[in-house]
Design a protein around this motif. Sequence first.
Motif, PDB file in Angstrom:
ATOM      1  N   LYS A 112       5.147 108.549  36.179  1.00 44.53           N
ATOM      2  CA  LYS A 112       4.173 107.493  36.426  1.00 44.53           C
ATOM      3  C   LYS A 112       3.611 107.034  35.090  1.00 44.53           C
ATOM      4  O   LYS A 112       3.142 107.852  34.295  1.00 44.53           O
ATOM      5  N   VAL A 113       3.667 105.740  34.830  1.00 47.95           N
ATOM      6  CA  VAL A 113       3.185 105.203  33.567  1.00 47.95           C
ATOM      7  C   VAL A 113       2.202 104.070  33.838  1.00 47.95           C
ATOM      8  O   VAL A 113       2.265 103.390  34.862  1.00 47.95           O
ATOM      9  N   LEU A 114       1.294 103.876  32.916  1.00 46.86           N
ATOM     10  CA  LEU A 114       0.315 102.801  33.014  1.00 46.86           C
ATOM     11  C   LEU A 114       0.903 101.541  32.397  1.00 46.86           C
ATOM     12  O   LEU A 114       1.384 101.552  31.262  1.00 46.86           O
ATOM     13  N   VAL A 115       0.896 100.436  33.152  1.00 47.15           N
ATOM     14  CA  VAL A 115       1.458  99.168  32.678  1.00 47.15           C
ATOM     15  C   VAL A 115       0.457  98.043  32.927  1.00 47.15           C
ATOM     16  O   VAL A 115      -0.578  98.244  33.584  1.00 47.15           O
ATOM     17  N   LYS A 116       0.779  96.873  32.398  1.00 40.39           N
ATOM     18  CA  LYS A 116      -0.094  95.713  32.564  1.00 40.39           C
ATOM     19  C   LYS A 116       0.739  94.502  32.975  1.00 40.39           C
ATOM     20  O   LYS A 116       1.907  94.364  32.597  1.00 40.39           O
ATOM     21  N   LYS A 117       0.132  93.623  33.766  1.00 42.78           N
ATOM     22  CA  LYS A 117       0.775  92.371  34.147  1.00 42.78           C
ATOM     23  C   LYS A 117       0.585  91.370  33.015  1.00 42.78           C
ATOM     24  O   LYS A 117      -0.517  91.212  32.481  1.00 42.78           O
ATOM     25  N   VAL A 118       1.666  90.711  32.657  1.00 43.02           N
ATOM     26  CA  VAL A 118       1.598  89.753  31.546  1.00 43.02           C
ATOM     27  C   VAL A 118       2.316  88.462  31.922  1.00 43.02           C
ATOM     28  O   VAL A 118       3.207  88.438  32.780  1.00 43.02           O
ATOM     29  N   LYS A 119       1.939  87.386  31.249  1.00 39.45           N
ATOM     30  CA  LYS A 119       2.638  86.113  31.376  1.00 39.45           C
ATOM     31  C   LYS A 119       3.865  86.124  30.466  1.00 39.45           C
ATOM     32  O   LYS A 119       4.107  87.063  29.722  1.00 39.45           O
ATOM     33  N   GLU A 120       4.612  85.027  30.500  1.00 35.18           N
ATOM     34  CA  GLU A 120       5.821  84.941  29.693  1.00 35.18           C
ATOM     35  C   GLU A 120       5.518  85.050  28.200  1.00 35.18           C
ATOM     36  O   GLU A 120       6.347  85.533  27.427  1.00 35.18           O
ATOM     37  N   ASP A 121       4.315  84.591  27.790  1.00 34.39           N
ATOM     38  CA  ASP A 121       3.965  84.669  26.366  1.00 34.39           C
ATOM     39  C   ASP A 121       3.388  86.018  25.977  1.00 34.39           C
ATOM     40  O   ASP A 121       2.992  86.224  24.827  1.00 34.39           O
ATOM     41  N   GLY A 122       3.328  86.952  26.944  1.00 34.85           N
ATOM     42  CA  GLY A 122       2.869  88.302  26.648  1.00 34.85           C
ATOM     43  C   GLY A 122       1.382  88.532  26.816  1.00 34.85           C
ATOM     44  O   GLY A 122       0.901  89.655  26.656  1.00 34.85           O
ATOM     45  N   THR A 123       0.611  87.491  27.155  1.00 32.63           N
ATOM     46  CA  THR A 123      -0.831  87.657  27.339  1.00 32.63           C
ATOM     47  C   THR A 123      -1.118  88.358  28.662  1.00 32.63           C
ATOM     48  O   THR A 123      -0.439  88.128  29.665  1.00 32.63           O
ATOM     49  N   VAL A 124      -2.127  89.219  28.640  1.00 34.84           N
ATOM     50  CA  VAL A 124      -2.494  89.965  29.836  1.00 34.84           C
ATOM     51  C   VAL A 124      -3.093  89.022  30.865  1.00 34.84           C
ATOM     52  O   VAL A 124      -3.991  88.231  30.556  1.00 34.84           O
ATOM     53  N   PRO A 126      -3.786  88.940  35.408  1.00 33.14           N
ATOM     54  CA  PRO A 126      -3.544  89.566  36.712  1.00 33.14           C
ATOM     55  C   PRO A 126      -2.531  88.830  37.568  1.00 33.14           C
ATOM     56  O   PRO A 126      -1.993  89.395  38.519  1.00 33.14           O
ATOM     57  N   SER A 127      -2.253  87.551  37.238  1.00 36.32           N
ATOM     58  CA  SER A 127      -1.265  86.785  37.999  1.00 36.32           C
ATOM     59  C   SER A 127       0.102  86.777  37.320  1.00 36.32           C
ATOM     60  O   SER A 127       1.014  86.099  37.785  1.00 36.32           O
ATOM     61  N   GLY A 128       0.232  87.522  36.216  1.00 37.68           N
ATOM     62  CA  GLY A 128       1.488  87.555  35.485  1.00 37.68           C
ATOM     63  C   GLY A 128       2.617  88.138  36.330  1.00 37.68           C
ATOM     64  O   GLY A 128       2.403  89.035  37.148  1.00 37.68           O
ATOM     65  N   SER A 129       3.829  87.634  36.111  1.00 31.79           N
ATOM     66  CA  SER A 129       4.978  88.079  36.896  1.00 31.79           C
ATOM     67  C   SER A 129       5.761  89.188  36.215  1.00 31.79           C
ATOM     68  O   SER A 129       6.617  89.821  36.834  1.00 31.79           O
ATOM     69  N   ALA A 130       5.473  89.438  34.949  1.00 31.47           N
ATOM     70  CA  ALA A 130       6.175  90.487  34.207  1.00 31.47           C
ATOM     71  C   ALA A 130       5.221  91.644  33.926  1.00 31.47           C
ATOM     72  O   ALA A 130       3.999  91.524  34.087  1.00 31.47           O
ATOM     73  N   THR A 131       5.784  92.778  33.534  1.00 28.61           N
ATOM     74  CA  THR A 131       4.960  93.933  33.174  1.00 28.61           C
ATOM     75  C   THR A 131       5.253  94.329  31.735  1.00 28.61           C
ATOM     76  O   THR A 131       6.360  94.158  31.239  1.00 28.61           O
ATOM     77  N   GLY A 132       4.227  94.856  31.070  1.00 30.95           N
ATOM     78  CA  GLY A 132       4.372  95.300  29.684  1.00 30.95           C
ATOM     79  C   GLY A 132       3.783  96.675  29.496  1.00 30.95           C
ATOM     80  O   GLY A 132       3.040  97.176  30.355  1.00 30.95           O
ATOM     81  N   GLU A 133       4.100  97.290  28.385  1.00 32.26           N
ATOM     82  CA  GLU A 133       3.571  98.614  28.081  1.00 32.26           C
ATOM     83  C   GLU A 133       2.088  98.507  27.706  1.00 32.26           C
ATOM     84  O   GLU A 133       1.655  97.540  27.083  1.00 32.26           O
ATOM     85  N   VAL A 134       1.320  99.509  28.086  1.00 32.35           N
ATOM     86  CA  VAL A 134      -0.084  99.590  27.684  1.00 32.35           C
ATOM     87  C   VAL A 134      -0.142 100.300  26.335  1.00 32.35           C
ATOM     88  O   VAL A 134       0.338 101.426  26.194  1.00 32.35           O
ATOM     89  N   GLY A 135      -0.698  99.643  25.347  1.00 30.28           N
ATOM     90  CA  GLY A 135      -0.776 100.212  24.004  1.00 30.28           C
ATOM     91  C   GLY A 135      -2.195 100.488  23.569  1.00 30.28           C
ATOM     92  O   GLY A 135      -3.149 100.335  24.345  1.00 30.28           O
TER      93      GLY A 135
END
Length: 483
Positions: A112-124, A126-135
Amino acid sequence: MTLKNPSSSTNSRPTPKSTPSRQHNTTAPFNMEAILQAQAKFRLDRGLQKITAVRNKNYKRHGPKSYVYLLNRFGFEPTKPGPYFHQHRIHQRGLAHPDFKAPVGGRVTRTKVLVKKVKEDGTVDPSGSATGEVGAEDQQNDSEYLCEVTIGTPGQKLMLDFDTGSSDLWVFSTELSKQLQENHAIFDPKKSSTFKALKDQTWQISYGDGSSASGTCGSDVVNLGGLSIKNQTIELASKLAAQFAQGTGDGLLGLAWPQINTVQTDGRPTPANTPVANMIQQDDIPSDASLFTAAFYSDRDQNAESFYTFGYIDQDLVSASGQDIAWTDVDNSQGFWMFPSTKTTINGKDISQDGNTAIADTGTTLALVSDEVCDALYKAIPGAKYDESQQGYVFPMNTDASSLPEFKVSVGNTQFVIQPEDLAFAPADDSNWYGGVQSRGSNPFDILGDVFLKSVYAIFDQGNQRFGAVPKIQAKQNLQPTQ
């Protein structure tokens, strides 16, 4: 930076071992006057002093980052919408077939890992369709208070984060790379005549975002406000993730119970005693003084200095409260300072929570409670709302302190008011405060951090396995944004 022990999703918790303690009969009354007199004599005889909890000048309050940090270290699932959440991922280890670019066969693990929803440009978002690593940039990377601790002979001074939610005593050491040592006081075991290496002992703290801190172990003398603890296990950091290295402090001193310490011997959990457990086990402190206390003040308070004491209770603060210390027994089975907290009151209206528990955690800035309590609290604040982009409740900055609700939480059978001004944790934007009380999500217990602890004088009686408190409300504060 405040560190927590790994969540069950990232590392198995060590098997609990017996905690050095002096059990008490809960039906037998304590003679507090005699106990305070004994502590006063002990303090005078040993020349004990308060340990100032210095406000970290580099600490910058940030509501969402503080909340994300708690999601990471406690590993609970958010029950309110927002960009941050946990996701299960499959890791496969095996041999790569020449026709494939991925492992085939072998061991498969699910983490289990913590992730964030992001837009195509990588900005956080909540409506983003992609996920990114939490840093590291997503989390609060520093502690609000730091305390001076002396380790070794001659003593080497380091500024550590005192944390009642974890049990490791780890420090920046000469085993780290020169780059990671920058801007920190470093413990050098070669310069201490009392240091002893503990062969085959290692430690590691891991989080859901994959970050970790780890290293080797030794023992040495630790001095806390005039109390010397011999043979204290010191965990020397040899590897640190960026989020740990970026903090201002030089390590952490855990004040929870020993069973959640992460020290291992040859890969087997062998939890080391915390400094307080060693004080008790080695008879460094008498039975009437087997405790420590914490007094935190807001940066809105005038001429008030936060501090810890070890081995005695500050009688002036108790007297100033005008009340007797409210004690409740502690359940330390999970390693935390956990106690019953079954009733919350908002503007005189009770919310009963049968079986509810809470932990007192100096390593947490916010207070996390059930969704039911959160909803009721912010409904009582004009203009308050839940903001998905902030993943938390916010309320208008033009709110007058007098219109904030009276919010009480219980410690055992006694309720304590959280100072209204401390409900305004940090600016959320140009017109709203990020609330100091937020949702605990799926976490099974409340987490009462600094937002609560600033309203009480907290007494952690480890020898008698009980937690005590008296109110410490300041006469006047303000709701101006802090600089």
